[in-house]
Design an enzyme around this catalytic site. Structure first.
Site, PDB file in Angstrom:
ATOM      1  N   HIS A 130       0.815  -1.220   0.000  1.00  0.00           N
ATOM      2  CA  HIS A 130       0.000   0.000   0.000  1.00  0.00           C
ATOM      3  C   HIS A 130       0.849   1.271   0.000  1.00  0.00           C
ATOM      4  CE1 HIS A 130       0.266   0.898   4.366  1.00  0.00           C
ATOM      5  NE2 HIS A 130       0.204  -0.407   4.555  1.00  0.00           N
ATOM      6  N   ASP A 169       6.324   0.614   6.564  1.00  0.00           N
ATOM      7  CA  ASP A 169       4.863   0.447   6.440  1.00  0.00           C
ATOM      8  C   ASP A 169       4.289   1.550   5.588  1.00  0.00           C
ATOM      9  OD1 ASP A 169       2.261  -0.308   6.799  1.00  0.00           O
ATOM     10  OD2 ASP A 169       2.123   0.328   8.874  1.00  0.00           O
ATOM     11  N   GLU A 195      -4.777   1.952   2.847  1.00  0.00           N
ATOM     12  CA  GLU A 195      -4.856   0.791   3.732  1.00  0.00           C
ATOM     13  C   GLU A 195      -4.971   1.230   5.183  1.00  0.00           C
ATOM     14  OE1 GLU A 195      -3.511  -2.309   6.501  1.00  0.00           O
ATOM     15  OE2 GLU A 195      -2.517  -0.408   6.118  1.00  0.00           O
ATOM     16  N   GLU A 196      -4.265   2.305   5.535  1.00  0.00           N
ATOM     17  CA  GLU A 196      -4.116   2.652   6.951  1.00  0.00           C
ATOM     18  C   GLU A 196      -5.397   3.124   7.611  1.00  0.00           C
ATOM     19  OE1 GLU A 196      -1.837   1.721   8.601  1.00  0.00           O
ATOM     20  OE2 GLU A 196       0.056   1.754   7.530  1.00  0.00           O
ATOM     21  N   ASP A 218       3.299  -6.370   3.360  1.00  0.00           N
ATOM     22  CA  ASP A 218       2.915  -5.258   4.251  1.00  0.00           C
ATOM     23  C   ASP A 218       3.315  -5.580   5.695  1.00  0.00           C
ATOM     24  OD1 ASP A 218       1.841  -2.951   5.320  1.00  0.00           O
ATOM     25  OD2 ASP A 218      -0.226  -3.685   5.291  1.00  0.00           O
TER      26      ASP A 218
END
Lengths: 462, 462
Positions: free
Chosen positions: A279, A291, A325-326, A353
């Site tokens: 992501h 991340d 995504e977060e 991820d």
């Protein structure tokens, strides 16, 4: 020269007797290419140091979309395009402040607002603070938390070697702590950072107010683990002490953003799609090198290595760089929505991820037949010290993919240091080791190759 | 409470049917203890941050001897003592300087003297410099190197996943480069740092002049990898450029130092000795947290965990903190010498000297029967993601041990980052991850325990 060699090898691929040895040779070549001429590390350097943090809806997230699209366009793939997706736009505002107020002595502690949290009143909140270890303990307190701040302080369990288990066990405090505290009339929630290390970094991450009406939302923040230890110790001495915190975060209207997609079209069964991705968005406190900058550039490297070796995939191999995504998962959901509309057939998806650390194996989401089939590839990976092929969660972005026949996997890097950086201000490029990142890319390329070559086990027709 | 549980488990150990399950439980307990209440990280913090670098013969090396002895004395072992050993005393002197002199343009490059090197003349050396990739290439040049500085620039091979292989393949340049260059009349040797990363750290390490008469010794230094790249590029443009370097290192008379030894005496066959150790000395450019502070504190942790659990070993378990691994190996040699005098019977030795990174397995020096036996323990380690049990070099300190029946092993941590720090100014405490260090200690404890419980395969009597 190298191209020619590889092509010869592939010509031989039809001969079953030579298959294993060719696979070994090709995998060796993938690792060699990754360790000697990969671009993933320099891509990540740009993404991290030149673009920086990439929270959904931010200008830098959009910059990352354009940058990765341009980079994919240099690779000579069959298609590169953007997929529109509306994403939440939460902003942190001014840096948060917090202190313990103990008999007029103020001790500043590091906090950061949790994603989707509301702001405190402009002057901040000062209130008594009550420590709990769990939502269960909170519920037992009932009315006693009314008018107070709730402090969730259950540490991640250090005993699990797989740190993601500890993260998942402790995660409810961050995800639902504020919602549950609000239901009982609390005025704020402070959550111990989800890290196994004692340090001064607060770790953000998403939280949700669930179905609560907006007027009941209370501000939620993470406190550093050292801060949590200090607060807990201070509360034992003086349970009546007060806590102050102030944050000015807010949720703005949704913003148009994009998934970035590149494709090597299949030469035998192009209708069968294999996804490899990570992501693009990150939290806002740092550049998100682990991340998930790492997963993004590794996924790009997979198609770069295959394309540079002139590999002609049987199936369509699609690199997907998911947005959001977060704090919303909108990119993954949109990808699946469009895929369903187009009646696409996904056979495999691989996500990276879990950080750019030394690859240790894969977590596999598949039925027993496919799990066994993938575990049958273990020997190919042994020379590269990639040993763990277990059932487990693949990835948040690809969890939206629900084709009947799909097999999914997640790259499983060494997890010991991941939560030292996760969602915190130190998740930066200098925390990345070039070789570890490259080995991850090679490991992903190898699995994509093996599955492209050998397919998946289809369920028996009923 | 925990002690009682463990004792019960050990009582059951006699029952073969329960043996495996007890071993599993005990190993689980070792990992739990290591991850929740180990002292190795705080020991290392003191060793690194309070004592610092520990080159043989230095005051701080002696401080480390006294500190680790005191710490072992707190553990309630059966014996703790020092073993005298005379060690070389080489000192670096003033910080080295070096520059490329290219048409009157001086470009400073980072160098550091190699261990046991002589100084340059006080004013330094200025000479033409000639690049070679190998000692073989040097020899082919013959007389052409006379009066010049030889620049060894063969990089470590990035293709090996096991970085120690690349280290060993490139190591002759550092170890024998100066000797071979001196034989051909060169006036100095500059060696590319043994690191896989491009950066500005020169990496020291030992070198030897072999049998050369002293008057033929020439000064030898390592240059950072970035410096080596620059020098090589500059030489391609102007092969006639000059190189200047200046260093004031010298070898002083030998010094009395010590191995530090602690012992849990065996309860069944105390005459059978098992060693677990690392080396106390480090290079002088940093505090040597990975090389080999980590191995020292992990070895101490092994006996601490066993003792705290009230484990009664069948065999004598001896923790040995060796002095002078880096530039002489005198501690290991002395230990073996004394052991021979005392007619001691060593059955097993385990060394940790490959950094404090996530443990991946063991390299085993044993005959086939013992190799197979140890590989038979793999399943015990699988829950902790320790998967690699291969034949290989165990450790430099224990390589002196030559008992007929001895089995040896080396802890094999993840090696990707090791040479980023090895012998350089960045091998410091902040490069250590607490959990990775602790997992190594637990892994070592588990192997020591299994071998204590199950013994080794003795050679058939002839």
């Amino acid at each position: 020269m190298k191209k020619t060699i590889l092509l010869t090898v592939f010509v031989l691929n039809g001969l079953t007797t030579f298959a294993q040895s060719n696979d070994e040779k090709n995998i060796k070549l993938f690792y060699k290419k990754a360790l000697t001429e990969a671009k993933c590390y320099s891509w990540l350097e740009y993404l991290s140091n030149d673009i920086g943090s990439r929270l959904s809806g931010s200008a830098s997230a959009e910059e990352a979309v354009q940058y990765t699209k341009r980079q994919l366009e240099t690779l000579g793939l069959d298609k590169v395009y953007l997929q529109d997706v509306m994403v939440p736009h939460w902003v942190r505002g001014e840096k948060e402040t917090a202190f313990i107020l103990d008999n007029k002595v103020k001790t500043v502690v590091p906090i950061c607002a949790l994603g989707a949290s509301v702001a405190t009143p402009k002057a901040g909140i000062t209130a008594e603070i009550i420590e709990v270890q769990s939502i269960k303990e909170l519920k037992e307190l009932g009315d006693k938390v009314k008018g107070k701040i709730v402090f969730y302080n259950r540490p991640m369990n250090p005993e699990n070697v797989a740190t993601f288990i500890s993260y998942s066990e402790a995660g409810d405090q961050r995800r639902s702590g504020a919602e549950e505290a609000a239901k009982l009339g609390a005025v704020g929630a402070i959550v111990r950072s989800l890290s196994l290390r004692l340090d001064d970094f607060p770790h953000t991450g998403n939280q949700s107010y669930g179905d609560l009406p907006k007027e009941q939302y209370i501000p939620a923040a993470a406190i550093s683990t050292n801060g949590a230890e200090l607060l807990s110790k201070s509360l034992k001495k003086n349970p009546g002490l007060k806590f102050f915190f102030k944050q000015s975060c807010e949720t703005l209207p949704d913003v148009l953003s994009h998934n970035v997609i590149g494709e090597l079209t299949g030469t035998v069964t192009p209708e069968n799609i294999m996804v490899v991705g990570g992501h693009l968005d990150s939290w806002d406190l740092a550049d998100g090198s682990h991340d998930d900058g790492a997963g993004v550039v590794q996924s790009m490297e997979v198609v770069r290595i295959l394309k540079n070796l002139n590999y002609k995939p049987k199936n369509t191999i699609r690199v997907v760089l998911f947005m959001n995504e977060e704090n919303g998962g909108k990119g993954g959901a949109k990808y699946e929505e469009v895929s369903k509309e187009k009646k696409e057939n996904h056979i495999f998806a691989l996500e990276s991820d879990s950080g750019g650390f030394t690859p240790r194996g894969f977590t596999i989401e598949a039925d027993d037949a496919n799990l066994k089939k993938i575990q049958g590839y273990k020997d190919f990976f042994e020379p590269y010290l990639v040993n763990t092929f277990i059932k487990g969660h693949s990835g948040s972005d690809i969890e939206h993919l629900t084709s009947k026949t799909i097999v999914k996997a997640g790259l499983m890097p060494d997890s010991q240091r991941y939560f030292d950086y996760h969602h915190a201000a130190n998740d930066k490029f200098d925390a990345i080791d070039k070789r570890e990142l490259e080995l991850g890319a090679a490991t992903m390329t190898s699995l994509i190759y093996l599955i492209d070559q050998n397919g998946i086990v289809l369920p028996a027709a009923n």
